[in-house]
Design a protein around this motif. Structure first.
Motif, mmCIF file in Angstrom:
data_model
loop_
_atom_site.group_PDB
_atom_site.id
_atom_site.type_symbol
_atom_site.label_atom_id
_atom_site.label_comp_id
_atom_site.label_asym_id
_atom_site.label_seq_id
_atom_site.Cartn_x
_atom_site.Cartn_y
_atom_site.Cartn_z
ATOM 1 N N LEU B 205 34.737 20.551 13.028
ATOM 2 C CA LEU B 205 34.662 21.658 12.080
ATOM 3 C C LEU B 205 36.023 22.322 12.118
ATOM 4 C CD1 LEU B 205 31.308 23.343 13.169
ATOM 5 C CD2 LEU B 205 31.652 21.810 11.228
ATOM 6 N N LEU B 206 36.657 22.439 10.965
ATOM 7 C CA LEU B 206 37.977 23.051 10.941
ATOM 8 C C LEU B 206 37.897 24.349 10.155
ATOM 9 C CD1 LEU B 206 40.604 20.421 10.976
ATOM 10 C CD2 LEU B 206 41.290 22.708 10.364
ATOM 11 N N ILE B 207 38.224 25.465 10.761
ATOM 12 C CA ILE B 207 38.192 26.709 9.993
ATOM 13 C C ILE B 207 39.569 27.343 9.907
ATOM 14 C CG2 ILE B 207 35.748 27.222 10.402
ATOM 15 C CD1 ILE B 207 36.501 29.233 12.461
ATOM 16 N N ARG B 208 39.775 28.017 8.782
ATOM 17 C CA ARG B 208 41.014 28.762 8.591
ATOM 18 C C ARG B 208 40.643 30.058 7.899
ATOM 19 N NH1 ARG B 208 45.319 27.096 4.172
ATOM 20 N NH2 ARG B 208 43.635 28.026 2.989
ATOM 21 N N GLU B 209 41.112 31.173 8.434
ATOM 22 C CA GLU B 209 40.784 32.498 7.898
ATOM 23 C C GLU B 209 39.300 32.650 7.620
ATOM 24 O OE1 GLU B 209 43.397 33.076 4.604
ATOM 25 O OE2 GLU B 209 45.167 32.889 5.879
ATOM 26 N N GLY B 210 38.493 32.134 8.536
ATOM 27 C CA GLY B 210 37.055 32.337 8.434
ATOM 28 C C GLY B 210 36.341 31.438 7.446
ATOM 29 N N ARG B 211 37.080 30.498 6.833
ATOM 30 C CA ARG B 211 36.434 29.571 5.892
ATOM 31 C C ARG B 211 36.419 28.174 6.477
ATOM 32 N NH1 ARG B 211 39.107 32.365 1.887
ATOM 33 N NH2 ARG B 211 37.677 33.514 0.548
ATOM 34 N N LEU B 212 35.340 27.444 6.188
ATOM 35 C CA LEU B 212 35.235 26.077 6.668
ATOM 36 C C LEU B 212 36.048 25.167 5.734
ATOM 37 C CD1 LEU B 212 33.740 24.567 8.924
ATOM 38 C CD2 LEU B 212 31.894 24.150 7.314
ATOM 39 N N LEU B 213 37.091 24.523 6.302
ATOM 40 C CA LEU B 213 37.945 23.660 5.488
ATOM 41 C C LEU B 213 37.492 22.215 5.548
ATOM 42 C CD1 LEU B 213 41.676 24.552 6.211
ATOM 43 C CD2 LEU B 213 40.266 25.212 4.272
ATOM 44 N N PHE B 214 36.875 21.846 6.669
ATOM 45 C CA PHE B 214 36.601 20.439 6.897
ATOM 46 C C PHE B 214 35.391 20.316 7.811
ATOM 47 C CE2 PHE B 214 37.020 16.572 9.379
ATOM 48 C CZ PHE B 214 37.334 15.614 8.415
ATOM 49 N N ASP B 215 34.503 19.373 7.506
ATOM 50 C CA ASP B 215 33.327 19.153 8.335
ATOM 51 C C ASP B 215 32.975 17.673 8.257
ATOM 52 O OD1 ASP B 215 30.873 18.896 9.498
ATOM 53 O OD2 ASP B 215 29.843 20.359 8.240
ATOM 54 N N ASP B 216 33.561 16.879 9.153
ATOM 55 C CA ASP B 216 33.323 15.430 9.128
ATOM 56 C C ASP B 216 33.809 14.822 10.436
ATOM 57 O OD1 ASP B 216 32.660 12.889 8.227
ATOM 58 O OD2 ASP B 216 33.514 13.225 6.231
ATOM 59 N N THR B 217 33.821 13.499 10.498
ATOM 60 C CA THR B 217 34.229 12.830 11.740
ATOM 61 C C THR B 217 35.751 12.868 11.900
ATOM 62 O OG1 THR B 217 34.465 10.719 10.626
ATOM 63 C CG2 THR B 217 32.300 11.216 11.583
ATOM 64 N N PRO B 218 36.233 12.664 13.130
ATOM 65 C CA PRO B 218 37.685 12.616 13.351
ATOM 66 C C PRO B 218 38.351 11.529 12.500
ATOM 67 C CG PRO B 218 36.551 12.757 15.446
ATOM 68 C CD PRO B 218 35.492 12.588 14.409
ATOM 69 N N ALA B 219 37.697 10.363 12.379
ATOM 70 C CA ALA B 219 38.281 9.285 11.579
ATOM 71 C C ALA B 219 38.453 9.722 10.127
ATOM 72 C CB ALA B 219 37.401 8.044 11.665
ATOM 73 N N ALA B 220 37.462 10.457 9.624
ATOM 74 C CA ALA B 220 37.533 10.920 8.238
ATOM 75 C C ALA B 220 38.675 11.910 8.049
ATOM 76 C CB ALA B 220 36.202 11.552 7.829
ATOM 77 N N LEU B 221 38.983 12.675 9.116
ATOM 78 C CA LEU B 221 40.091 13.639 9.027
ATOM 79 C C LEU B 221 41.411 12.893 8.825
ATOM 80 C CD1 LEU B 221 41.205 16.562 9.298
ATOM 81 C CD2 LEU B 221 41.393 16.147 11.745
ATOM 82 N N LEU B 222 41.591 11.818 9.607
ATOM 83 C CA LEU B 222 42.813 11.025 9.466
ATOM 84 C C LEU B 222 42.871 10.382 8.091
ATOM 85 C CD1 LEU B 222 43.199 9.328 12.970
ATOM 86 C CD2 LEU B 222 44.273 11.408 12.096
#
Ligand SMILES: Nc1ncnc2c1ncn2[C@@H]1O[C@H](COP(=O)(O)OP(=O)(O)OP(=O)(O)O)[C@@H](O)[C@H]1O
Ligand SMILES: [Mg+2]
Lengths: 235, 242
Positions: B205-222
């Protein structure tokens, strides 16, 4: 009482604080005795009264700083995420510091009656009772007022604000009968005044009962306020 | 115990908003965490990771939206022995020994001394059992704090930067511990600044300024960022997103 044990363990690892808690009041009474050596009657009246003043002052300071530390270092927040009854926390502090107050008063009285040459006047249980109640008063108010402080520096500042007015009005500086009427009413209901009154000699049982009742009401009220300041949820 | 409640989500957060003072720290977060998942919570400093974790523990007031843990509203009294929490900053008693700390907290949780010793064993602090916390190094202190969170093997662990200040060997050990407990059905939410640790998570889960930017597997992030490493992926996502 897990919390009583934990606080006593903390004290055990801090012998310097324990030493100060026990030695400073005894040394002060000794100093008073010495300074009044040329006025023999005065130590007999003043000495015992300090038994009510010391535990209140010392326990207030120690409790407000230690509980403030729990609030700021995260241990209190952690405990509140656990199944901790607030009473366990509050009574843990009251219990642990009551024991310290008793130890302190035993040492001070023992030295007063032997080395410092104080003549026995009251009944020992009343002195221990006063020291215990005064210690609990200090602890209870320390718990409640520490919620108002955000730094240890502020917590220390509460000491003069809370203790010194009571010291001025408790009858040690100015006899209560000579206070202006308004101040007299205030002084009569202050916790430290009750502690000092409860130790003075040759009064009726009803009088002593009243003084202890005043102290106990304050202790309970301050503990209730203290437990209300333990908020599980913050803004 | 975990298996008969396996259908239950470990965390279920919907449109969660949290204000701290005037500032909106969490803005409409929605996500779920299943039992047995190992989820990494990443984001720049000040993005709201600790605030989210404190909210999930019920110590932070919710402005709007809902947050449920193990099927109950966060902050419910029954959750108090079922979530292990490690706050950022150690939240242990510096003037007690390691074992005294663990014994006290396990007593509050209604557990016995054997459980305290077990937790001490997991974080490899047996040799320091009788040392005062003040005399420990920063990494050792945070392991004591982690041990408190592990007490009683709770079905949900919420760990705020548990690996800060640890050397690579210890970090590896701890991530192995996290993986092992998730196999037993425990859900783990871990925040971290070390991006390489992201690879150890099942989901990010990646958040920035209180908003969820990303919610997936590490492979999907790459894959999504086209980056070669997690550091680069993180920077691209944080800088690139509108
Ligand atoms: N006690 C507080 N009162 C008001 N605002 C606060 C408080 N604590 C934190 N904040 C604000 O909330 C925001 C999020 O803080 P938070 O501690 O959740 O960030 P974080 O992602 O955990 O950061 P870090 O990685 O540095 O630990 C920050 O902008 C911070 O200024
Ligand atoms: Mg944080």
């Amino acid at each position: 009482m897990l919390t009583v044990r934990r606080i006593l363990q903390q004290l055990r690892h801090d012998p310097r604080t324990v030493g100060l808690l026990l030695v400073v009041p005894s040394a002060l009474v000794g100093l008073l005795a010495w300074s009044l050596v040329n006025r023999p009657g005065d130590f007999a009246t003043l000495g015992p009264r300090l038994l009510g003043v010391f535990p209140l002052t010392v326990m207030f300071l120690v409790t407000s700083v230690t509980t403030l530390r729990e609030r700021t270092n995260g241990t209190l927040e952690r405990l509140l995420t656990m199944p901790l009854a607030k009473a366990e926390f509050i009574l843990g502090y009251a219990g642990a510091f009551a024991l310290v107050a008793i130890a302190q008063s035993i040492l001070v009285s023992a030295l007063s009656y032997t080395w410092f040459g104080l003549a026995h006047q009251g009944i020992p249980w009343r002195e221990s009772g006063v020291a215990l109640c005064a210690g609990l008063l200090g602890t209870a108010f320390g718990l409640a007022l520490s919620a108002l402080a955000t730094t240890e520096f502020q917590a220390v500042q509460f000491m003069p604000a809370f203790i010194l007015p009571q010291l001025l009005l408790c009858g040690l500086m100015v006899p209560l009968g000579q206070l202006p009427a308004t101040l007299r009413y205030v002084a009569d209901v202050l916790p430290m005044t009750a502690a000092v009154h409860a130790i003075t000699s040759s009064q009726t049982d009803l009088y002593y009962f009243e003084q202890f009742a005043i102290m106990i009401v304050y202790i309970v009220a301050a503990l209730v306020v203290g437990s209300a300041t333990l908020r599980r949820r913050t803004k | 115990m975990a298996s008969d409640m396996a259908h239950e989500l470990a965390l279920d957060v919907a449109q969660l908003r949290v204000m701290r003072g005037r500032q909106e720290v969490l803005r409409s977060l929605t996500f779920e965490v299943a039992r047995g998942e190992l989820v990494g919570l990443l984001g720049p400093s000040g993005s709201g990771k600790s605030t989210l974790m404190r909210t999930l523990l019920g110590v932070q007031r919710i402005t709007s939206g809902t947050a449920r843990a193990l099927g109950e509203r966060v902050g419910a009294p029954s959750l108090r022995r079922r979530i292990g929490y490690m706050a950022q900053g150690s939240a242990i008693y510096p003037d007690l020994t390691v074992l005294e700390n663990l014994t006290y907290f396990s007593g509050i949780l209604g557990l016995d001394q054997a459980q305290a010793r077990r937790a001490m064993d997991i974080v490899d602090l047996n040799l320091h059992a009788h040392r005062l916390v003040t005399s420990l190094s920063g990494g050792e202190r945070s392991r004591v704090s982690l041990a408190v969170a592990l007490l009683g093997e709770p079905p949900l662990l919420i760990l705020d930067e548990p690996t800060v200040g640890l050397d690579p060997v210890l970090r590896e050990d701890l991530w192995s511990t996290f993986s092992r407990v998730t196999e037993e059905g425990t859900a783990v939410l871990v925040s971290s600044h070390v991006m390489d640790e992201a690879a150890r998570c099942g989901r990010l889960l990646l958040i920035r300024e209180g908003r969820l930017l990303f919610d997936d597997t590490p492979a999907a992030l790459l894959a999504r960022t086209g980056a070669r490493g997690y550091d680069e992926a993180f920077v691209r996502l944080i800088k690139g997103a509108p």
